[in-house]
Every structure is written in C-alpha cells, then in structure tokens.
Scaffold this motif. Structure first.
Motif, mmCIF file in Angstrom:
data_model
loop_
_atom_site.group_PDB
_atom_site.id
_atom_site.type_symbol
_atom_site.label_atom_id
_atom_site.label_comp_id
_atom_site.label_asym_id
_atom_site.label_seq_id
_atom_site.Cartn_x
_atom_site.Cartn_y
_atom_site.Cartn_z
ATOM 1 N N ALA A 62 0.788 -1.222 0.000
ATOM 2 C CA ALA A 62 0.000 0.000 0.000
ATOM 3 C C ALA A 62 0.826 1.282 0.000
ATOM 4 C CB ALA A 62 -0.936 -0.002 1.207
ATOM 5 N N GLY A 63 2.091 1.168 0.258
ATOM 6 C CA GLY A 63 2.942 2.349 0.311
ATOM 7 C C GLY A 63 4.256 1.978 0.963
ATOM 8 N N PRO A 64 5.155 2.942 1.120
ATOM 9 C CA PRO A 64 6.459 2.627 1.701
ATOM 10 C C PRO A 64 6.327 1.913 3.046
ATOM 11 C CG PRO A 64 6.408 4.885 0.911
ATOM 12 C CD PRO A 64 5.004 4.352 0.811
ATOM 13 N N TYR A 65 6.989 0.779 3.138
ATOM 14 C CA TYR A 65 7.079 0.015 4.381
ATOM 15 C C TYR A 65 5.728 -0.437 4.940
ATOM 16 C CZ TYR A 65 11.379 2.661 3.924
ATOM 17 O OH TYR A 65 12.508 3.251 3.434
ATOM 18 N N HIS A 66 4.751 -0.613 4.056
ATOM 19 C CA HIS A 66 3.421 -1.012 4.535
ATOM 20 C C HIS A 66 2.736 -1.973 3.567
ATOM 21 C CE1 HIS A 66 -0.307 -0.828 6.713
ATOM 22 N NE2 HIS A 66 -0.933 -0.520 5.608
ATOM 23 N N VAL A 67 2.394 -3.142 4.071
ATOM 24 C CA VAL A 67 1.586 -4.103 3.325
ATOM 25 C C VAL A 67 0.276 -4.258 4.087
ATOM 26 C CG1 VAL A 67 1.405 -6.472 2.477
ATOM 27 C CG2 VAL A 67 3.615 -5.303 2.421
ATOM 28 N N SER A 68 -0.821 -3.887 3.450
ATOM 29 C CA SER A 68 -2.133 -3.968 4.084
ATOM 30 C C SER A 68 -2.629 -5.399 4.127
ATOM 31 C CB SER A 68 -3.157 -3.139 3.299
ATOM 32 O OG SER A 68 -2.812 -1.790 3.295
ATOM 33 N N GLU A 69 -3.482 -5.654 5.099
ATOM 34 C CA GLU A 69 -4.151 -6.942 5.178
ATOM 35 C C GLU A 69 -5.651 -6.686 5.260
ATOM 36 O OE1 GLU A 69 -4.388 -10.546 8.317
ATOM 37 O OE2 GLU A 69 -2.392 -10.108 7.518
ATOM 38 N N ASP A 70 -6.356 -7.116 4.204
ATOM 39 C CA ASP A 70 -7.811 -6.940 4.108
ATOM 40 C C ASP A 70 -8.257 -5.495 4.255
ATOM 41 O OD1 ASP A 70 -8.977 -9.200 3.207
ATOM 42 O OD2 ASP A 70 -9.596 -9.949 5.162
ATOM 43 N N ASP A 71 -7.473 -4.576 3.732
ATOM 44 C CA ASP A 71 -7.816 -3.156 3.754
ATOM 45 C C ASP A 71 -7.074 -2.499 2.596
ATOM 46 O OD1 ASP A 71 -8.791 -0.681 4.499
ATOM 47 O OD2 ASP A 71 -7.214 -0.345 5.980
ATOM 48 N N MET A 72 -7.516 -2.791 1.376
ATOM 49 C CA MET A 72 -6.797 -2.290 0.199
ATOM 50 C C MET A 72 -6.674 -0.776 0.234
ATOM 51 S SD MET A 72 -7.731 -4.637 -3.076
ATOM 52 C CE MET A 72 -6.377 -4.020 -4.082
ATOM 53 N N ALA A 73 -5.538 -0.295 -0.173
ATOM 54 C CA ALA A 73 -5.205 1.122 -0.088
ATOM 55 C C ALA A 73 -6.169 2.022 -0.864
ATOM 56 C CB ALA A 73 -3.781 1.348 -0.585
ATOM 57 N N PHE A 74 -6.725 1.555 -1.961
ATOM 58 C CA PHE A 74 -7.547 2.419 -2.803
ATOM 59 C C PHE A 74 -8.960 1.877 -2.990
ATOM 60 C CE2 PHE A 74 -3.139 3.211 -3.841
ATOM 61 C CZ PHE A 74 -3.077 4.581 -3.658
ATOM 62 N N GLY A 75 -9.433 1.120 -2.053
ATOM 63 C CA GLY A 75 -10.802 0.599 -2.114
ATOM 64 C C GLY A 75 -10.835 -0.885 -2.426
ATOM 65 N N TRP A 76 -11.986 -1.469 -2.225
ATOM 66 C CA TRP A 76 -12.146 -2.909 -2.425
ATOM 67 C C TRP A 76 -11.990 -3.285 -3.887
ATOM 68 C CZ3 TRP A 76 -11.283 -5.384 1.672
ATOM 69 C CH2 TRP A 76 -11.716 -4.917 2.913
ATOM 70 N N PRO A 77 -11.639 -4.527 -4.156
ATOM 71 C CA PRO A 77 -11.414 -4.970 -5.538
ATOM 72 C C PRO A 77 -12.632 -4.764 -6.439
ATOM 73 C CG PRO A 77 -10.627 -6.635 -4.003
ATOM 74 C CD PRO A 77 -11.364 -5.609 -3.190
ATOM 75 N N THR A 78 -12.341 -4.361 -7.652
ATOM 76 C CA THR A 78 -13.387 -4.259 -8.662
ATOM 77 C C THR A 78 -13.265 -5.384 -9.684
ATOM 78 O OG1 THR A 78 -12.028 -2.754 -9.967
ATOM 79 C CG2 THR A 78 -13.608 -1.762 -8.434
ATOM 80 N N LYS A 79 -12.094 -6.042 -9.720
ATOM 81 C CA LYS A 79 -11.936 -7.223 -10.553
ATOM 82 C C LYS A 79 -10.867 -8.133 -9.966
ATOM 83 C CE LYS A 79 -9.121 -5.145 -14.225
ATOM 84 N NZ LYS A 79 -9.003 -5.029 -15.666
ATOM 85 N N TYR A 80 -10.882 -9.365 -10.445
ATOM 86 C CA TYR A 80 -9.983 -10.374 -9.887
ATOM 87 C C TYR A 80 -9.620 -11.391 -10.963
ATOM 88 C CZ TYR A 80 -14.202 -13.232 -9.815
ATOM 89 O OH TYR A 80 -15.336 -13.909 -10.189
ATOM 90 N N ALA A 81 -8.455 -12.012 -10.786
ATOM 91 C CA ALA A 81 -8.026 -13.124 -11.638
ATOM 92 C C ALA A 81 -7.849 -14.327 -10.719
ATOM 93 C CB ALA A 81 -6.718 -12.795 -12.349
ATOM 94 N N LYS A 82 -8.657 -15.351 -10.932
ATOM 95 C CA LYS A 82 -8.595 -16.581 -10.125
ATOM 96 C C LYS A 82 -7.462 -17.442 -10.657
ATOM 97 C CE LYS A 82 -10.615 -19.875 -7.487
ATOM 98 N NZ LYS A 82 -10.801 -19.817 -6.075
ATOM 99 N N LEU A 83 -6.567 -17.857 -9.765
ATOM 100 C CA LEU A 83 -5.452 -18.712 -10.144
ATOM 101 C C LEU A 83 -5.623 -20.087 -9.502
ATOM 102 C CD1 LEU A 83 -2.524 -16.135 -9.859
ATOM 103 C CD2 LEU A 83 -3.898 -16.726 -11.847
ATOM 104 N N ASN A 84 -4.908 -21.048 -10.000
ATOM 105 C CA ASN A 84 -5.023 -22.427 -9.542
ATOM 106 C C ASN A 84 -3.939 -22.714 -8.500
ATOM 107 O OD1 ASN A 84 -4.994 -25.212 -9.215
ATOM 108 N ND2 ASN A 84 -5.335 -25.634 -11.383
ATOM 109 N N PRO A 85 -4.315 -22.955 -7.249
ATOM 110 C CA PRO A 85 -3.301 -23.196 -6.216
ATOM 111 C C PRO A 85 -2.480 -24.455 -6.468
ATOM 112 C CG PRO A 85 -5.474 -23.751 -5.401
ATOM 113 C CD PRO A 85 -5.669 -23.081 -6.729
#
Length: 180
Positions: A62-85
């Motif tokens: 989300a910015g210098p020295y910060h990784v957000s968890e379940d709180d995206m820096a610019f709002g919730w996702p509007t799209k996603y790409a599903k990958l195969n674990p």
C-alpha cells in the motif's frame, strides 16, 4: 482435483474449499485489482493490485514500508483473476507461504510508482511460489494478467473502472466541439 471455476482442494493439501465472495471481500487464490484515483480515470487499465491467501485475505503493498491486510489502499477490488493453487510449488501451503514471505519482504521496501510497486509485490509472491513453473513474473506480466484474464466483481466493478474515463472523454469531446 479441480472442479469448475471454484477449486476443490484434495485432502493432501489440507485446505477447505474456498469460494469467491465479493460481498465479504474474500478472493481465495486470486490477484485482485482496484482503480487508482486520477490515474485510472485517464488510463483505465492502470490500477492497484493485491494477492489473496487461500482464505481470501487480501495483501497489498500500500505504500512505503506497509503491506495492508484486508484493507486495500484504494478501495475494495473491482476485478480479480482466479489462479489455480495446484500450480504453486507445494500447493495451498506453498501459495500461503509465498504470499506471507512476499508481504514480509515488502514491509521493508519503499514504494516507487514505476519500479517497485503493488504489481511488483504480487509478482514477488508468484515467483516465490514458482507459480505455473515460472519464476519470471514481473509487474508488466501481472498487469497483462489483470488486463486479459480477470473478471469484474459485477456491474459495479465495471462501472467504477470505466465511468470516470468515459466522463473525461465526453468532457474532452464536448470541449473540443465547442472550441471548433
């Protein structure tokens, strides 16, 4: 074993089946995207990305020295790409370990819009898990993935990405027409 779009994980991977749930902002095994204010209004394919754990928890640089968890820096996702674990080294555990390790690495990095950004964080996680047998993921490849292999969370996701752009284009066309 894989079933339809939602992945059914075998007993060996020791993870329950997780489903995408945009209402609760859970996107297991996905790369997620949201528009960046102003930049996405002008160039709608540029945005902010994050990568989700097997439980759907979003991690984003989300910015210098910060990784957000379940709180995206610019709002919730509007799209996603599903990958195969199953394409991650060590499956679900390898996926989660890579997302965690990439996030720990990026907690100690500065943010650079052009060289080391949220796309780089996602690429790092994909490289650490050796996703699809590859360790050459880059921010450009992540952007291509999100441009051509993603789905909108719904009509609202599509509108959030494209309406500001169309308004700006309409204003520009109107302005040019009035000047001529």
């Amino acid at each position: 074993m894989v079933a339809s779009q939602d992945y059914t994980i075998s007993a060996e991977t020791m993870s329950p089946t997780e489903k995408i749930d945009p209402k609760s902002h859970k996107f297991p095994f996905c790369v997620v995207w949201t528009p960046l204010p102003l930049i996405s209004y002008i160039i709608p394919i540029i945005g902010h990305t994050g990568i989700c754990t097997s439980k759907g928890v979003i991690r984003d640089f989300a910015g210098p020295y910060h990784v957000s968890e379940d709180d995206m820096a610019f709002g919730w996702p509007t799209k996603y790409a599903k990958l195969n674990p199953n394409l991650a080294t060590r499956g679900v555990q390898g996926w989660d370990d890579a997302v965690h390790e990439a996030s720990e690495i990026y907690k100690y990095r500065t943010h650079n819009l052009f060289c080391d950004n949220c796309h780089s964080h996602v690429a790092k996680a994909l490289n650490l898990m050796n996703y699809n047998g590859r360790n050459d993921w880059t921010m450009v490849k992540v952007a291509i993935l999100m441009t051509f292999s993603s789905k909108y969370v719904g009509l609202s996701g599509f509108l959030k990405q494209w309406i500001p752009f169309f308004i700006l284009v309409s204003l520009l066309v109107t302005f040019v027409y009035l000047l001529s």
